[in-house]
Structure formats: C-alpha cells, structure tokens
Design an enzyme around this catalytic site. Structure first.
Site, short mmCIF file in Angstrom:
data_model
loop_
_atom_site.label_atom_id
_atom_site.label_comp_id
_atom_site.label_asym_id
_atom_site.label_seq_id
_atom_site.Cartn_x
_atom_site.Cartn_y
_atom_site.Cartn_z
N ASP A 42 0.82 -1.22 0.00
CA ASP A 42 0.00 0.00 0.00
C ASP A 42 0.85 1.27 0.00
O ASP A 42 0.64 2.17 0.82
CB ASP A 42 -0.93 0.02 1.23
CG ASP A 42 -1.65 -1.28 1.48
OD1 ASP A 42 -2.13 -1.88 0.51
OD2 ASP A 42 -1.74 -1.71 2.65
N GLU A 253 -11.65 -0.14 -3.10
CA GLU A 253 -10.79 0.43 -2.05
C GLU A 253 -9.63 1.16 -2.71
O GLU A 253 -9.55 1.29 -3.93
CB GLU A 253 -10.27 -0.67 -1.13
CG GLU A 253 -9.37 -1.68 -1.82
CD GLU A 253 -8.95 -2.83 -0.92
OE1 GLU A 253 -9.42 -2.90 0.22
OE2 GLU A 253 -8.14 -3.65 -1.38
#
Length: 351
Positions: A42, A253
């Site tokens: 991420d 997301e």
C-alpha cells in the site's frame, strides 16, 4: 532540513517504460521490490524537499486465517522510506508510528497516507478502535520521517479505511477514503454502523449504484474535516453511475487523487477483480467519468497504489507478492507511468 538516514537498502530497481510516451507493452520490464528485508504494501508516495518519501503498510505474519474481512492483515506499525531518485538506494528511516502508541486503537493498522502544511507533516492511518470499528486517525511530526505523535482520538466523522489526502493548487486539501468488505464501508451505507453487513450490500442490490469512496475537505489544521463527507460519484460513458454488479469498474478500495493539467484523476482498486482503474473529472469532488485500467492484476489478491510526479516524470507505486507468494506478505514496487497526448493513462501489464 537535515535528515539522519538510518539504514540504506541495497535494492536495485528496474523501471518499466524507458521513456515517456513509449509503449508499455513493448518496453515493460518487471521491477524489483524496493524493500527486501521487511514486507511492505500500500505505498503512498510523496515528494517533500525534493526527495521521494514512501509511507507503506508493514505486513507481518500474524498467523491469522485468511478471510474476506482481511483478518490476516494484522499490521502493527509503519516504517517510512525515502530515495533521492527513482532507481537509487532506498533508505529505511525506522518505525514512524506504532499501534501501542495510539490511545484509542485496537488492531489492524492498515494503509496510511501523508501530507504537509505549515511546517508540520501529517500521517493519516486507518485502524480498528477498541470496538473493532475502523476509524481514521492522524499523527504529526516536524520531520517527514517521524516519529509521529498521534492525536488522542480519531478524526470526528471518520470511518472505514484507506485515507488519501490531496492538496490542490489553491491550497485546499481533501481526504478520500473508504473500502468495502473488510474496510467496512458497506456498514455505513445508511449513515449508521451496521455490523451485520460483512462484505457488501448483498443480493438484490446488484443493479443499484455501487458503493463508492467518500471525500471531505480538510480544515486548515489538517486534523479534522471541514464538512460532512460526500460520495465520490463515478459515472460510465453514458453519464450513469457505475452499478454494484460492475465488478470490473466499480470502486472497492485504495483511492488516490492526482491532478494533471486542469483535470482531476481519481484512481482506485476494483478489489475482487484486481484492477487499478481511473476516472477523470473537472473538480476534486467529481463527478468522475470512468476512463480505463491503469494496471492489470498483480500477483497476490490486493492492489493498492499511489501516483506521483518527480523531476518531470510520473510514477506509479504499487505492490505484489514476488518475495513471499503470500497475499498478506507483500512488497512495494515502482514503475514509470505513461500518458497519451490527451492525458489518458496507458495500461500496464505487471506480469
């Protein structure tokens, strides 16, 4: 500002796309992981003081069974990394924030982001509170590498995961956030928390507009919202909202915002179909019209990215599971991003 560099990682980097405007299909070379001694994911990349800083998740082996709510992603701290050029040494600046130092936190320190204003650096992070509900917190530091001191409570009105803060040319900053399934966004669809919704809204809602990310302008202190969060509307080519059944294009997301020229590029992960997609609008609030796929599926289940301009070129930071082969033990990478003359983003095949 003098920054003490702690631990250089002797990791070489191979770029995809040797020059801007070249065909990705013709020039793609699979990059190497930027970090090899820890598992990282991420990656949120920013340019501060002429240097690239990366704020990733720190994956660990928590020995939790894999499920659709992401219980096996049980991360506990953040490291900050930096480099003075893409392809150069990557510096590990150590632990910037630890779960144990967040007074209200329970578990699962997921994907963070960072921002800067008026001499202060801000680290935004999602973590489950002591009632196991995801909230978004913020911590501050005078250095981009931390350590960061968390605020005593989460941002009022925040929920779900994946905060991404974008500062526009006029100085206003906006937070984009949200993620369905384990990110709990679906549990807030009525405005109140419903613990019974485990993944999405379920059967009978397939032809309704898809759940989508939220956006809220930040106050000047960068610690709180200046408004009630709004929906980030993503439209199809006919101007209609993407539907819940449109798994190849709808938001799941991993929101990110960047500006190119006078257009705003909202990019995100489609989750269970594993694409990084993007949509373009004329305002940081949208609406955004779906334009296509930035990156095809990587190895591993999740896809989460950031896009940043550095020294006149654009780069995409992302992760896969090359080092471990396990979906919860990931490694961050970077590639050059290639655009068409019309500003369109050329699709990357990471395999």
């Amino acid at each position: 500002m003098i920054i003490q560099l702690k631990k250089p990682l002797l990791t070489a980097l191979v770029l995809a796309g040797a020059m801007q405007g070249a065909s990705v299909a013709q020039t793609a070379v699979k990059p190497k992981p930027l970090v090899t001694d820890l598992f990282t994911a991420d990656p949120s990349a920013h340019v501060f003081n002429g240097r690239i800083y990366i704020y990733p998740s720190h994956d660990i082996e928590a020995n939790v069974p894999q499920d659709d709510e992401g219980g096996h992603f049980n991360m506990r701290d953040y490291h900050v990394y930096s480099m003075d050029k893409v392809g150069g040494p990557v510096i590990d600046h150590g632990v910037a924030l630890d779960l144990k130092d967040i007074p209200w936190a329970g578990r699962q320190l997921w994907a963070p982001d960072a921002a800067y204003r008026n001499g202060t650096y801000f680290l935004y992070f999602p973590v489950k509170d002591k009632d196991d509900v995801f909230r978004i917190g913020v911590a501050t530091s005078k250095s981009p590498t931390g350590p960061f001191k968390p605020q005593p409570k989460p941002i009022p009105g925040s929920y779900s995961i994946d905060p991404a803060v974008f500062t526009d040319q006029d100085g206003h900053s906006y937070m984009y956030f949200g993620g369905i399934w384990g990110g709990q966004l679906q549990r807030w669809h009525t405005g109140k928390y419903d613990a019974g919704l485990k993944t999405d809204l379920g059967k009978g809602h397939e032809n309704e507009p898809a759940l989508t990310a939220k956006v809220a302008r930040m106050k000047d202190d960068m610690l709180t919202f200046d408004e009630t969060p709004k929906n980030v509307e993503i439209l199809d080519e006919n101007g209609k909202p993407l539907l819940a059944k449109d798994n190849d294009r709808r938001f799941f997301e991993g929101a990110w915002m960047h500006r190119f020229g006078d257009k705003y590029y909202f990019s995100y992960s489609t989750g269970d179909t594993h694409f990084l997609a993007y949509a373009v609008g004329s305002s940081p609030y949208g609406p955004f019209t779906y334009k296509g796929i930035i990156m095809k599926p990587v190895s591993g289940w999740t896809t989460h990215h950031s896009i940043v301009e550095f020294q006149g070129k654009w780069y995409i930071f992302y992760h896969d599971v090359e080092l471990s082969g396990k979906t919860h033990l990931r490694n961050i990478k970077v590639r050059m991003l290639t655009r068409g003359k019309d500003g369109s983003i050329q699709t990357i095949d990471p395999q």
